[in-house]
Design an enzyme around this catalytic site. Structure first.
Site, PDB file in Angstrom:
ATOM      1  CG  ASP A   1      -2.999   3.912  -1.331  1.00 26.65           C
ATOM      2  OD1 ASP A   1      -3.797   3.788  -2.271  1.00 26.65           O
ATOM      3  OD2 ASP A   1      -2.914   3.083  -0.397  1.00 26.65           O
TER       4      ASP A   1
ATOM      5  CG  ASP B   1      -3.186  -0.543  -2.123  1.00 22.73           C
ATOM      6  OD1 ASP B   1      -3.006   0.607  -1.693  1.00 22.73           O
ATOM      7  OD2 ASP B   1      -3.865  -1.381  -1.501  1.00 22.73           O
TER       8      ASP B   1
ATOM      9  CE  LYS C   1      -7.978   1.474   3.218  1.00 25.94           C
ATOM     10  NZ  LYS C   1      -6.644   1.746   2.820  1.00 25.94           N
TER      11      LYS C   1
ATOM     12  CB  SER D   1      -0.964  -0.040   1.183  1.00 30.66           C
ATOM     13  OG  SER D   1      -1.885   0.997   1.074  1.00 30.66           O
ATOM     14  CG  HIS D   2       0.504   3.668   3.451  1.00 31.09           C
ATOM     15  ND1 HIS D   2      -0.352   2.633   3.727  1.00 31.09           N
ATOM     16  CD2 HIS D   2       1.181   3.913   4.588  1.00 31.09           C
ATOM     17  CE1 HIS D   2      -0.211   2.275   4.986  1.00 31.09           C
ATOM     18  NE2 HIS D   2       0.708   3.034   5.535  1.00 31.09           N
TER      19      HIS D   2
ATOM     20  CG  ASP E   1      -6.340   0.845  -0.597  1.00 36.63           C
ATOM     21  OD1 ASP E   1      -5.411   1.680  -0.613  1.00 36.63           O
ATOM     22  OD2 ASP E   1      -6.333  -0.163   0.138  1.00 36.63           O
ATOM     23  NE  ARG E   2      -3.872   4.241   3.097  1.00 35.21           N
ATOM     24  CZ  ARG E   2      -3.286   4.450   4.260  1.00 35.21           C
ATOM     25  NH1 ARG E   2      -2.856   5.646   4.583  1.00 35.21           N
ATOM     26  NH2 ARG E   2      -3.120   3.452   5.102  1.00 35.21           N
TER      27      ARG E   2
HETATM   28  C1  VG1 Z   1      -3.511   1.881   8.319  1.00 35.41           C
HETATM   29  C2  VG1 Z   1      -4.720   2.767   8.528  1.00 35.41           C
HETATM   30  C3  VG1 Z   1      -6.001   1.960   8.373  1.00 35.41           C
HETATM   31  C4  VG1 Z   1      -5.994   1.263   7.008  1.00 35.41           C
HETATM   32  C5  VG1 Z   1      -4.738   0.435   6.863  1.00 35.41           C
HETATM   33  C6  VG1 Z   1      -4.614  -0.204   5.511  1.00 35.41           C
HETATM   34  O1  VG1 Z   1      -3.488   0.881   9.308  1.00 35.41           O
HETATM   35  O2  VG1 Z   1      -4.684   3.399   9.772  1.00 35.41           O
HETATM   36  O3  VG1 Z   1      -7.095   2.800   8.526  1.00 35.41           O
HETATM   37  O4  VG1 Z   1      -7.118   0.433   6.874  1.00 35.41           O
HETATM   38  O5  VG1 Z   1      -3.591   1.257   7.055  1.00 35.41           O
HETATM   39  O6  VG1 Z   1      -4.648   0.745   4.488  1.00 35.41           O
HETATM   40  P1  VG1 Z   1      -2.568   0.977  10.620  1.00 35.41           P
HETATM   41  O7  VG1 Z   1      -2.772  -0.326  11.328  1.00 35.41           O
HETATM   42  O8  VG1 Z   1      -1.162   1.190  10.135  1.00 35.41           O
HETATM   43  O9  VG1 Z   1      -3.059   2.167  11.363  1.00 35.41           O
HETATM   44  V1  VG1 Z   1      -3.683   0.548   3.154  1.00 35.41           V
HETATM   45  O10 VG1 Z   1      -4.146   1.713   2.038  1.00 35.41           O
HETATM   46  O11 VG1 Z   1      -2.211   0.634   3.805  1.00 35.41           O
HETATM   47  O12 VG1 Z   1      -4.037  -0.987   2.616  1.00 35.41           O
HETATM   48 CO    CO Z   2      -3.642   1.283   0.217  1.00 33.93          CO
END
Ligand code: VG1
Ligand code: CO
Length: 544
Positions: A278, A280, A377, A113-114, A282-283
């Protein structure tokens, strides 16, 4: 077919976090590491023989190699067909869409992801079930348990597939279909939004938009949908070519990491609308000209204006938000007279509510918003939703949000992240808070009095499953809140997230800087948890 059974030793660290298993690339490159986890996924599932699996990733370093390995393992384990995105690319919401549309058994998404990518960056893998959503906790726990006991995996010996050429080929008895990564998703978007109206807006010459794909997976999607179908001028999409290392940046759409976009939107005569997604896809981050929309407000604004958008004109069944997300959307739900659900952090908790038709829109403060059209998302969906609202209302982003505050009041909100702090003090901080919690009720901090404090626990209203220890909440009598959690997606040390929220009904006070509006709560948060002392940091790494 030449199936090999390879014997292996379990790894002890394959516990999926908030969103799948995320580790630094060299960890994944250890011999058998990826294979063990993939076999653990397959071993925890039942009934996939001859069925379809969807496979794609965000294009980061190691994506292509991992896809070749997973294809050969899927063939050896008896899947009938794998739908793989061209070039190995498929955004998280697109995988969700393809699983649902093609009635696949499930899907594997390769993404961290990010988190940054590249040889020294992060890699990740996540399993999604047949509703298109992230595997719920009972599945991820089964995968983890299996990974601790696994003794071998199955893989066929075959040449690598050409991932760049669309079409089908055989891998043993399994069919590999390389599909257009965008087509199914684009069609779904077209069914939800008023493309004619958005296109009119984007091509009018009077309205300028800028979409930052951050060198990550959405590039092909934003080019195809915004610039081709919706006729936004060339140049609307920036950083639109997926790169294995995301150009060296964090593909994290916030004010700190989406710097290119922020600079453009805060220039004199900048564009009217800005958005970023982001790694992938989804953000989403939404900006107006010199104006930032807090993700929690974005969710609430979409809910309040949903009737303007064709796919949601019949109204919303309900809404859901993660616990640390601000309560702005709760006010909209109360006004419309629909239910609002509060879930733990992570999209997997929305799945049951969406499947049961209890929620239509869902969102998280972490730049995540989506609806029942998929079970993830969806960054570009949120961008299109905003564009549809803008096209109908013919107002600026800032006007829309300010009018919203006037109607509902403003929930000042901020998240402070302390990234990569040492694990032990971070755990101590949380343990101290847990032991203090029960004594806080009734305590006064300046003008604030503690109304409740607890460690959030969630009982799923559909299947009754219970998820405990989801974050420490301190609620004050005036409705303000402080929440503390440790991240479940980081790969280095610990990341402390501090969430702050207060409510201001009076529109005369809606123009404050959130950090100022929340200043007393920020001080109280440090006083209660000793953040600075324990982390050794005098300020957060990222403020959003
Ligand atoms: C973070 C965010 C959470 C989100 C998750 C995955 O998790 O706070 O809201 O669902 O990332 O998003 P954490 O446990 O680091 O707070 V993504 O776009 O990284 O798949
Ligand atoms: Co993501």
């Amino acid at each position: 077919m030449n199936i090999h059974s390879i014997s292996t030793q379990p790894f002890t660290d394959q516990k999926p976090g908030t969103s799948g298993l995320r580790k630094q690339v060299p960890v994944f490159q250890q011999r058998h590491y990826l294979e063990n986890f993939v076999q653990s996924i397959f071993d925890s599932l039942e009934g996939y023989q001859g069925q379809t699996l969807v496979l794609g990733g965000d294009g980061r370093y190691y994506n292509r190699q991992a896809i070749q390995i997973i294809l050969k393992m899927a063939a050896a384990n008896g899947f009938g067909r794998v739908l793989v995105g061209q070039g190995g690319i498929m955004s998280t919401p697109a995988v969700s869409c393809v699983i649902r549309k093609h009635q696949a058994f499930g899907g594997i998404i390769l993404s961290a992801s990010h988190n940054p990518g590249g040889p020294e960056g992060d890699f990740g893998i996540k399993y999604n079930i047949s509703n298109g959503g992230p595997a719920p906790e009972k599945v991820t726990s089964a995968i983890y348990d299996r990974s601790k006991a696994i003794e071998g995996y199955k893989i066929i010996e075959a040449a690598d597939r050409d991932l760049d050429k669309l079409g089908s080929s055989q891998l043993g008895t399994m069919t590999v279909e390389v599909i257009d990564s965008v087509a199914d998703y684009a069609q779904l978007m077209e069914s939800l939004f008023d493309f004619d109206r958005i296109s009119e807006l984007l091509s009018s010459g009077k309205f300028r938009a800028c979409m930052d794909s951050m060198h990550a997976v959405t590039g092909p999607y934003t080019h195809a949908i915004l610039q081709q179908r919706l006729r936004a001028p060339a140049g609307t999409v920036i950083n639109g070519t997926p790169l294995e290392d995301f150009g060296g940046g964090h593909p994290d759409p916030n004010l700190v990491y989406a710097r290119d976009l922020v600079e453009i939107l805060y220039k004199e005569n900048g564009p009217d609308f800005g958005a970023a997604s982001d790694g992938d896809g989804d953000r989403n981050m939404i900006l107006g000209r010199k104006f930032f929309v807090t993700p929690s407000d974005s969710l609430a604004v979409l809910a309040a204006n949903a009737k303007l958008v064709p796919g949601y004109s019949a109204g919303l069944a309900g809404v859901a938000r993660s616990m640390p997300t601000s309560q702005a959307v709760d006010r909209v739900a109360a006004q419309i007279g629909i239910d609002c659900y509060e879930t733990p952090t992570g999209w997997k908790f929305f799945g049951n509510l969406l499947d049961a038709g209890k929620a239509t829109l869902c969102g998280e403060e972490s730049f995540g918003t989506s609806s029942n059209h998929v079970r993830e998302k969806d960054g570009l969906w949120a961008v299109l939703f905003w564009l549809n609202i803008l096209a109908v209302k013919q107002q600026s982003v800032e006007q829309i949000v300010k009018e919203f505050w006037q109607t509902y009041g403003r929930n000042y909100y901020s998240r402070h992240d302390y990234e990569g702090v040492e694990t032990d003090p971070a755990n101590t901080l949380m343990a101290n808070l847990r032991s203090k919690m029960s004594d806080l009720k009734g305590q006064k901090f300046g003008e604030y009095e503690v109304e409740y404090s607890d460690d959030f626990s969630y009982t799923d209203p559909i299947d009754g499953s219970i998820s405990q220890k989801q974050g420490i909440r301190i609620g004050f009598t005036d409705g303000s809140r402080i929440v503390y959690r440790l991240s479940g997606t980081g790969t280095k040390g610990a990341t402390l997230r501090l969430y702050l929220e207060s409510y201001e009904p009076d529109s005369a006070n809606h123009d404050k800087d959130p950090q100022q509006a929340l200043a007393s709560l920020i001080t109280i948060a440090d006083e209660v948890a000793q953040i600075r002392t324990l982390t050794g940091r005098d300020k957060p790494t990222v403020i959003t």
